[in-house]
Design a protein around this motif. Structure first.
Motif, PDB file in Angstrom:
ATOM      1  N   ARG A  48       0.808  -1.090   0.096  1.00 56.81           N
ATOM      2  CA  ARG A  48       0.038  -0.059  -0.123  1.00 56.81           C
ATOM      3  C   ARG A  48       0.769   1.452  -0.013  1.00 56.81           C
ATOM      4  N   LEU A  49       2.029   1.220   0.808  1.00 60.23           N
ATOM      5  CA  LEU A  49       2.937   2.521   0.872  1.00 60.23           C
ATOM      6  C   LEU A  49       3.562   2.532  -0.467  1.00 60.23           C
ATOM      7  N   HIS A  50       4.028   1.508  -1.143  1.00 61.36           N
ATOM      8  CA  HIS A  50       4.521   1.619  -2.551  1.00 61.36           C
ATOM      9  C   HIS A  50       3.707   2.170  -3.385  1.00 61.36           C
ATOM     10  N   ASP A  51       2.211   1.688  -3.361  1.00 61.08           N
ATOM     11  CA  ASP A  51       1.161   2.281  -4.514  1.00 61.08           C
ATOM     12  C   ASP A  51       1.204   3.839  -4.127  1.00 61.08           C
ATOM     13  N   TRP A  52       0.967   4.109  -2.685  1.00 61.50           N
ATOM     14  CA  TRP A  52       0.879   5.651  -2.383  1.00 61.50           C
ATOM     15  C   TRP A  52       2.070   6.362  -3.075  1.00 61.50           C
ATOM     16  N   TRP A  96       3.976   5.846  -5.475  1.00 64.28           N
ATOM     17  CA  TRP A  96       3.867   5.779  -6.746  1.00 64.28           C
ATOM     18  C   TRP A  96       2.898   6.801  -7.449  1.00 64.28           C
ATOM     19  N   GLU A  97       1.710   6.778  -6.694  1.00 63.52           N
ATOM     20  CA  GLU A  97       0.756   7.938  -7.053  1.00 63.52           C
ATOM     21  C   GLU A  97       1.154   9.570  -6.682  1.00 63.52           C
ATOM     22  N   GLN A  98       2.080   9.678  -5.821  1.00 65.98           N
ATOM     23  CA  GLN A  98       2.506  11.045  -5.560  1.00 65.98           C
ATOM     24  C   GLN A  98       3.587  11.430  -6.455  1.00 65.98           C
ATOM     25  N   GLU A  99       3.607  12.828  -6.928  1.00 69.09           N
ATOM     26  CA  GLU A  99       4.519  13.305  -7.605  1.00 69.09           C
ATOM     27  C   GLU A  99       5.864  13.392  -7.143  1.00 69.09           C
ATOM     28  N   ASP A 100       6.017  14.176  -5.961  1.00 69.71           N
ATOM     29  CA  ASP A 100       7.197  14.486  -5.474  1.00 69.71           C
ATOM     30  C   ASP A 100       7.401  13.760  -4.177  1.00 69.71           C
ATOM     31  N   ALA A 101       6.715  12.588  -4.038  1.00 73.51           N
ATOM     32  CA  ALA A 101       6.912  11.799  -2.498  1.00 73.51           C
ATOM     33  C   ALA A 101       8.118  11.343  -2.343  1.00 73.51           C
ATOM     34  N   PRO A 102       8.728  11.627  -1.329  1.00 71.74           N
ATOM     35  CA  PRO A 102      10.035  10.948  -1.006  1.00 71.74           C
ATOM     36  C   PRO A 102       9.813   9.399  -0.888  1.00 71.74           C
TER      37      PRO A 102
END
Length: 136
Positions: A29-33, A35-41
């Protein structure tokens, strides 16, 4: 005390792979999240790097001759640098998002406990080495 630290260190170290497996759904779930974020660290990337460092030091502490040619102060410093609390990204994530990923948060907390137990174990060895060198 030396033996109890070693036993607890060994037990925590042995629990890490099982905890890692038990948080598989949270990691997905964290990986998916991420991946969806543009600038997520990359929380997962940071944790993986820190886990490798912490587990590596903890594993070396299990060897009878771990302090032979090593700089124990450098080992303490390396462990401290691997703390999740040294990363603003991980600190922020723990404060704002970890409740949504309880199994992964437990994995991180266990890594942190392993880290600080390893620091205590190395500091204990430094104290014993200093006492031996001083002839006490």
């Amino acid at each position: 005390m030396h033996d109890s630290y070693s036993l607890i260190l060994k037990t925590l170290l042995e629990s890490i792979p099982e905890l890692y497996q038990s948080c598989k759904a949270d990691r997905k779930r964290l990986h998916d999240w991420e991946w969806e974020q543009e600038d997520a660290p990359s929380i997962l990337g940071e944790v993986e790097a820190r886990a490798t460092t912490i587990s590596g030091y903890a594993t070396s502490l299990q060897k009878p001759d771990y302090n032979g040619s090593r700089d124990l102060q450098a080992m303490v410093s390396g462990l401290q640098q691997a703390s999740i609390h040294r990363s603003e990204t991980l600190r922020n994530w723990m404060q704002t998002e970890s409740e949504h990923y309880p199994d992964f948060a437990l994995y991180l907390e266990t890594l942190e406990a392993l880290l600080w137990l390893a620091v205590k174990r190395v500091r204990q060895e430094v104290t014993l080495t200093n006492e031996t060198d001083q002839g006490t």
